[in-house]
Design an enzyme around this catalytic site. Structure first.
Site, short mmCIF file in Angstrom:
data_model
loop_
_atom_site.label_atom_id
_atom_site.label_comp_id
_atom_site.label_asym_id
_atom_site.label_seq_id
_atom_site.Cartn_x
_atom_site.Cartn_y
_atom_site.Cartn_z
N LEU A 83 -14.26 -51.08 -29.58
CA LEU A 83 -13.70 -52.39 -29.26
C LEU A 83 -14.63 -53.13 -28.30
CD1 LEU A 83 -9.95 -51.41 -28.71
CD2 LEU A 83 -11.13 -52.00 -30.84
N GLY A 113 -11.72 -42.81 -25.65
CA GLY A 113 -11.86 -44.15 -25.09
C GLY A 113 -11.45 -45.21 -26.09
N ASP A 114 -12.35 -46.14 -26.36
CA ASP A 114 -12.09 -47.20 -27.35
C ASP A 114 -12.84 -46.92 -28.65
OD1 ASP A 114 -14.60 -47.61 -26.36
OD2 ASP A 114 -14.48 -49.80 -26.44
N GLU A 115 -13.19 -45.68 -28.92
CA GLU A 115 -13.98 -45.31 -30.10
C GLU A 115 -13.06 -44.78 -31.19
OE1 GLU A 115 -16.75 -42.50 -28.63
OE2 GLU A 115 -18.06 -43.99 -27.70
#
Length: 268
Positions: free
Chosen positions: A203, A244-246
């Site tokens: 993101l 995380g955002d992955e």
């Protein structure tokens, strides 16, 4: 008379000793019988108060006795269990040759399905023991009986499913995690014609969201993104959060390169 008197005394002493011996044997027999009765009463009390379902069946697989826990487990009164085939309630024992099937379960623990009196199917754990009972004291005839202990394992199965889900899914978004992703890829590559596309997504400016609005807002953003990704991808592949955002998207058997190129646009 002088000879008769000692003989009479000896006879009296012999009779007295014999009576004493008989009394001792009688008392021993009574004590043994009382001990057996107490032991039987104790065993009966244990069986009746056990939380495990205990069933006694004959060689033909017909139920002879049950404890109150059996009534609770199968959801029907005790009298509706007596003289019924155990295969009616334990699906593993269905079919011909009930005695052979029971012998095969002797000394082992198996998981199988059971059925209540209303037809509800649920998982159980069953163990069977053989019992030989003489028909009468001293008689050569024996009757073979089986004692089955049945435990409800619905809660255990539910706990196993919860632990399995926790081990393979992200606790925040509910998406598959890295372990589930690797398992899915191994399965896909092991097929006869492995074809899949792998997309790595993250993101943009997500760190700024966390830094300015706080981690609570960031968590809500991740959950919303995960929900949108799942809805867009549908059942055509797997989407996993790997940290995380992955996120990682696996497209199983894509129809064309164009379909692969359209997926990021659809997810965006």
């Amino acid at each position: 008379i002088e000879v008769a008197a000692p003989a009479l005394v000896m006879a009296i002493l012999f009779v007295a000793a014999t009576m004493r011996s008989l009394e001792e044997q009688t008392w021993r027999a009574l004590a043994y019988a009382l001990g057996m009765r107490r032991r039987d009463a104790l065993l009966k009390s244990i069986v009746q108060s056990s939380t495990d379902c205990i069933i006694c069946v004959d060689e033909a697989g017909i139920i002879k006795t049950v404890n109150p826990a059996a009534s609770r487990l199968f959801g029907c009164p005790v009298h509706e269990l007596i003289d019924e085939p155990i295969a009616k309630f334990i699906t593993l024992l269905a079919g011909e040759g009930a005695g052979t099937r029971l012998d095969a379960l002797h000394g082992v623990i198996r998981e199988c399905d059971a059925r209540t009196g209303r037809g509800e199917v649920f998982p159980v754990e069953i163990s069977v023991s053989r019992v030989r009972r003489f028909s009468s004291p001293g008689a050569g005839d024996t009757e073979r009986l089986y004692t089955a202990i049945v435990r409800d394992i619905r809660e255990r199965r539910a706990q196993q499913r919860r632990l399995q889900h926790q081990a393979t899914h992200d606790s925040l978004t509910g998406l598959p995690n890295r372990a589930a992703l690797l398992t899915h890829l191994e399965y896909t590559l092991a097929t006869a014609s492995p074809t899949a596309a792998l997309l790595m997504l993250d993101l943009c400016r997500f760190k700024e969201v966390n830094d300015t609005l706080g981690h609570n807002v960031g968590d809500r953003v991740l959950c919303e993104v995960a929900q949108r990704f799942s809805g867009t991808l549908g059942g055509s592949g797997l989407i996993a959060r790997i940290g995380g955002d992955e996120f990682t998207v696996v497209i199983d058997r894509p129809s064309s390169h164009g379909a692969i190129a359209q997926t990021p646009q659809a997810l965006g």
